[in-house]
Design a protein around this motif. Structure first.
Motif, PDB file in Angstrom:
ATOM      1  N   ARG A 162     -13.120  10.780  45.482  1.00  0.00           N
ATOM      2  CA  ARG A 162     -13.867   9.535  45.265  1.00  0.00           C
ATOM      3  C   ARG A 162     -13.987   8.680  46.529  1.00  0.00           C
ATOM      4  N   CYS A 163     -13.429   9.170  47.616  1.00  0.00           N
ATOM      5  CA  CYS A 163     -13.603   8.462  48.887  1.00  0.00           C
ATOM      6  C   CYS A 163     -13.877   9.478  49.981  1.00  0.00           C
ATOM      7  N   ALA A 164     -14.189   9.012  51.159  1.00  0.00           N
ATOM      8  CA  ALA A 164     -14.333   9.912  52.293  1.00  0.00           C
ATOM      9  C   ALA A 164     -12.951  10.368  52.735  1.00  0.00           C
ATOM     10  N   THR A 165     -12.874  11.569  53.300  1.00  0.00           N
ATOM     11  CA  THR A 165     -11.593  12.092  53.745  1.00  0.00           C
ATOM     12  C   THR A 165     -11.690  12.611  55.165  1.00  0.00           C
ATOM     13  N   ILE A 166     -10.577  12.505  55.867  1.00  0.00           N
ATOM     14  CA  ILE A 166     -10.499  13.025  57.226  1.00  0.00           C
ATOM     15  C   ILE A 166     -10.145  14.509  57.221  1.00  0.00           C
ATOM     16  N   GLY A 167      -9.427  14.961  56.203  1.00  0.00           N
ATOM     17  CA  GLY A 167      -8.855  16.305  56.198  1.00  0.00           C
ATOM     18  C   GLY A 167      -9.845  17.383  55.813  1.00  0.00           C
ATOM     19  N   LEU A 168     -10.484  17.996  56.792  1.00  0.00           N
ATOM     20  CA  LEU A 168     -11.487  19.023  56.502  1.00  0.00           C
ATOM     21  C   LEU A 168     -10.864  20.327  56.025  1.00  0.00           C
ATOM     22  N   GLY A 169      -9.644  20.625  56.472  1.00  0.00           N
ATOM     23  CA  GLY A 169      -8.991  21.842  55.993  1.00  0.00           C
ATOM     24  C   GLY A 169      -8.722  21.774  54.504  1.00  0.00           C
ATOM     25  N   ARG A 170      -8.164  20.674  54.061  1.00  0.00           N
ATOM     26  CA  ARG A 170      -7.904  20.516  52.624  1.00  0.00           C
ATOM     27  C   ARG A 170      -9.214  20.519  51.846  1.00  0.00           C
ATOM     28  N   ALA A 171     -10.250  19.882  52.397  1.00  0.00           N
ATOM     29  CA  ALA A 171     -11.539  19.870  51.709  1.00  0.00           C
ATOM     30  C   ALA A 171     -12.093  21.283  51.566  1.00  0.00           C
ATOM     31  N   LEU A 172     -11.990  22.083  52.621  1.00  0.00           N
ATOM     32  CA  LEU A 172     -12.477  23.455  52.549  1.00  0.00           C
ATOM     33  C   LEU A 172     -11.701  24.257  51.514  1.00  0.00           C
ATOM     34  N   LEU A 173     -10.363  24.121  51.509  1.00  0.00           N
ATOM     35  CA  LEU A 173      -9.569  24.864  50.533  1.00  0.00           C
ATOM     36  C   LEU A 173      -9.949  24.487  49.107  1.00  0.00           C
ATOM     37  N   SER A 174     -10.172  23.192  48.855  1.00  0.00           N
ATOM     38  CA  SER A 174     -10.500  22.796  47.486  1.00  0.00           C
ATOM     39  C   SER A 174     -11.926  23.193  47.117  1.00  0.00           C
ATOM     40  N   ARG A 175     -12.798  23.322  48.108  1.00  0.00           N
ATOM     41  CA  ARG A 175     -14.143  23.826  47.788  1.00  0.00           C
ATOM     42  C   ARG A 175     -14.089  25.311  47.434  1.00  0.00           C
ATOM     43  N   LEU A 176     -13.284  26.075  48.177  1.00  0.00           N
ATOM     44  CA  LEU A 176     -13.183  27.505  47.915  1.00  0.00           C
ATOM     45  C   LEU A 176     -12.433  27.811  46.619  1.00  0.00           C
ATOM     46  N   THR A 177     -11.410  27.027  46.304  1.00  0.00           N
ATOM     47  CA  THR A 177     -10.566  27.355  45.154  1.00  0.00           C
ATOM     48  C   THR A 177     -10.972  26.638  43.880  1.00  0.00           C
ATOM     49  N   ASN A 178     -11.535  25.424  44.022  1.00  0.00           N
ATOM     50  CA  ASN A 178     -11.862  24.623  42.838  1.00  0.00           C
ATOM     51  C   ASN A 178     -13.340  24.284  42.715  1.00  0.00           C
ATOM     52  N   GLY A 179     -14.134  24.674  43.685  1.00  0.00           N
ATOM     53  CA  GLY A 179     -15.563  24.420  43.615  1.00  0.00           C
ATOM     54  C   GLY A 179     -15.967  22.983  43.852  1.00  0.00           C
ATOM     55  N   ILE A 180     -15.064  22.160  44.393  1.00  0.00           N
ATOM     56  CA  ILE A 180     -15.426  20.765  44.695  1.00  0.00           C
ATOM     57  C   ILE A 180     -16.399  20.774  45.870  1.00  0.00           C
ATOM     58  N   PRO A 181     -17.577  20.190  45.721  1.00  0.00           N
ATOM     59  CA  PRO A 181     -18.651  20.391  46.700  1.00  0.00           C
ATOM     60  C   PRO A 181     -18.555  19.520  47.956  1.00  0.00           C
ATOM     61  N   TRP A 182     -17.383  19.488  48.574  1.00  0.00           N
ATOM     62  CA  TRP A 182     -17.219  18.727  49.808  1.00  0.00           C
ATOM     63  C   TRP A 182     -18.212  19.178  50.878  1.00  0.00           C
ATOM     64  N   VAL A 183     -18.650  18.228  51.683  1.00  0.00           N
ATOM     65  CA  VAL A 183     -19.408  18.548  52.886  1.00  0.00           C
ATOM     66  C   VAL A 183     -18.808  17.749  54.037  1.00  0.00           C
ATOM     67  N   ALA A 184     -18.702  18.403  55.192  1.00  0.00           N
ATOM     68  CA  ALA A 184     -18.162  17.763  56.391  1.00  0.00           C
ATOM     69  C   ALA A 184     -19.319  17.255  57.238  1.00  0.00           C
ATOM     70  N   LEU A 185     -19.199  16.020  57.707  1.00  0.00           N
ATOM     71  CA  LEU A 185     -20.295  15.369  58.424  1.00  0.00           C
ATOM     72  C   LEU A 185     -20.012  15.175  59.901  1.00  0.00           C
ATOM     73  N   THR A 186     -18.776  15.280  60.286  1.00  0.00           N
ATOM     74  CA  THR A 186     -18.422  15.262  61.709  1.00  0.00           C
ATOM     75  C   THR A 186     -17.095  15.989  61.860  1.00  0.00           C
ATOM     76  N   VAL A 187     -16.903  16.619  63.014  1.00  0.00           N
ATOM     77  CA  VAL A 187     -15.732  17.461  63.271  1.00  0.00           C
ATOM     78  C   VAL A 187     -15.097  17.019  64.588  1.00  0.00           C
ATOM     79  N   ASN A 188     -13.780  16.861  64.574  1.00  0.00           N
ATOM     80  CA  ASN A 188     -13.085  16.407  65.773  1.00  0.00           C
ATOM     81  C   ASN A 188     -12.692  17.540  66.712  1.00  0.00           C
ATOM     82  N   THR A 189     -12.268  18.673  66.146  1.00  0.00           N
ATOM     83  CA  THR A 189     -11.793  19.775  66.983  1.00  0.00           C
ATOM     84  C   THR A 189     -11.900  21.080  66.207  1.00  0.00           C
ATOM     85  N   HIS A 190     -11.915  22.184  66.932  1.00  0.00           N
ATOM     86  CA  HIS A 190     -11.898  23.507  66.317  1.00  0.00           C
ATOM     87  C   HIS A 190     -10.529  24.170  66.484  1.00  0.00           C
TER      88      HIS A 190
END
Length: 288
Positions: free
Chosen positions: A50-78
Motif C-alpha cells: 500500500r506504499c512505495a518500497t525501496i526493497g526491489l529484491g523483496r518486491a521481485l520475490l513477492s511478484r514471483l511467488t505471490n503474483g503481487i504486480p510490483w513494478v520498479a521505477l528506479t534502480v540504485n545498483t546492480h
C-alpha cells in the motif's frame, strides 16, 4: 504538496542511502512531495504493497511467488551489498565447506541472493555448509557469534564496511555477493493496485532519488559525510575507502536498469525459489 509513504525493508546504507541523501539535501521538498519514510522490515506484503518500497529484491520475490504486480521505477545498483565474512584461516569460499555459516532465510531476498552466490562458488547451501538462519539486521549478534566461535562465517549487509571489520579482527571477506550475482536492486517500486506509477508523488520521489544518485557520483565529500551516518563504527578513511570500492563504481547515474542483467537475474531467482519465471525484466523494471 503531495504526500507519500516510502518503506525500507532492510537495514543499512544499501537500502537507505539514496533516500537519506534525497531527504537531507531537500530534494523531496524541491520536487514538491512530502515523504514519510517508514520501517517496513517486519511488515507483511499486504501492508507493504500500500506504499512505495525501496526493497526491489523483496518486491521481485513477492511478484514471483505471490503474483503481487510490483513494478520498479528506479534502480540504485546492480550489485547487492552483502558479503561473506569469515574467521581467520579461510581465504576463499571453498573454505566454508562443512562450516557453520550464518545466512538469511531462503525465502528472503538477501537469503535467496546469498544461496545463489554460494552455488556459483560450488557450495550447496543445504548440504555443503551448516546454514544457521539469521534475520537481516544490524549484524551485531552475528559479529558476536564470530568472536566467540559459535559460527565460522556470516553473510553480512551494509550496516558495516566488512573489509574494515576484517582488518581489525584478523578475519577475511571471502566473497562479495555483488560480484557473484548481478541484479537490479534497491530503488523505488510500487504496486499499481494501490499506487499508480504515474502518480505525481511517485514521480516526484523518482526524480528526487535520481538527483541523489547524481550526488553520489559528483560529490564525494557530501556522500561520504552522509554515509558516515550509517557506518558510525568506522573511521572517515575507512568509510571513504568503502565508498570508492563498492558505491562510486557500481551505483547507477540515472536509475535505469540493465534489462539483460535483469532477465538473467530473474531466471536465477526463480530457479532458486523453485517457481516459474512469470515476469520479464521489461515488465518489472520500468525505469526508462
Amino acid at each position: 504538496m503531495d504526500t507519500i509513504d516510502l518503506a525500507y525493508v532492510g537495514r543499512g546504507f544499501h537500502e537507505e542511502l539514496v533516500a537519506y541523501i534525497a531527504d537531507q539535501q531537500d530534494f523531496y521538498a524541491d520536487e514538491g512531495v512530502h515523504v514519510a519514510l517508514r520501517d517496513g522490515c517486519t511488515w507483511d506484503e499486504e501492508r507493504l504493497r500500500r506504499c512505495a518500497t525501496i526493497g526491489l529484491g523483496r518486491a521481485l520475490l513477492s511478484r514471483l511467488t505471490n503474483g503481487i504486480p510490483w513494478v520498479a521505477l528506479t534502480v540504485n545498483t546492480h550489485r547487492p551489498l552483502f558479503w561473506i565474512l569469515a574467521r581467520s584461516g579461510m581465504t576463499s569460499p571453498a573454505g566454508l565447506s562443512g562450516k557453520q555459516v550464518a545466512v538469511h532465510a531462503p525465502h528472503t531476498a538477501p537469503g535467496c541472493f546469498a544461496r545463489i552466490a554460494l552455488r556459483r562458488v560450488g557450495l550447496d547451501p543445504d548440504h555443503d555448509i551448516h546454514s544457521i538462519a539469521r534475520p537481516p539486521g544490524d549484524y551485531g549478534m552475528d559479529l558476536r557469534m564470530l568472536h566467540d566461535g559459535t559460527i565460522d562465517a556470516a553473510v553480512v549487509g551494509s550496516t558495516m564496511a566488512p573489509e574494515a571489520v576484517a582488518a581489525v579482527e584478523g578475519w577475511q571477506v571471502v566473497a562479495w555477493v555483488g560480484e557473484l550475482l548481478q541484479i537490479p536492486t534497491v530503488g523505488v517500486a510500487v504496486d499499481p493496485t494501490y499506487l499508480s506509477p504515474d502518480a505525481p508523488a511517485v514521480q516526484a520521489v523518482v526524480r528526487a532519488h535520481r538527483r541523489a544518485l547524481q550526488v553520489i557520483h559528483d560529490d564525494t565529500d557530501t556522500t561520504v559525510r552522509h554515509l558516515r551516518t550509517f557506518l558510525g563504527r568506522h573511521t572517515a578513511d575507512e568509510v571513504r575507502a568503502h565508498y570508492k570500492a563498492f558505491i562510486a563504481p557500481y551505483f547507477t547515474t540515472d536509475g535505469h536498469a540493465d534489462l539483460t542483467i535483469g532477465n538473467t537475474a530473474i531466471t536465477a531467482v526463480a530457479t532458486e525459489l523453485g517457481v516459474p519465471v512469470t515476469v520479464t525484466a521489461a515488465d518489472f523494471y520500468r525505469t526508462i
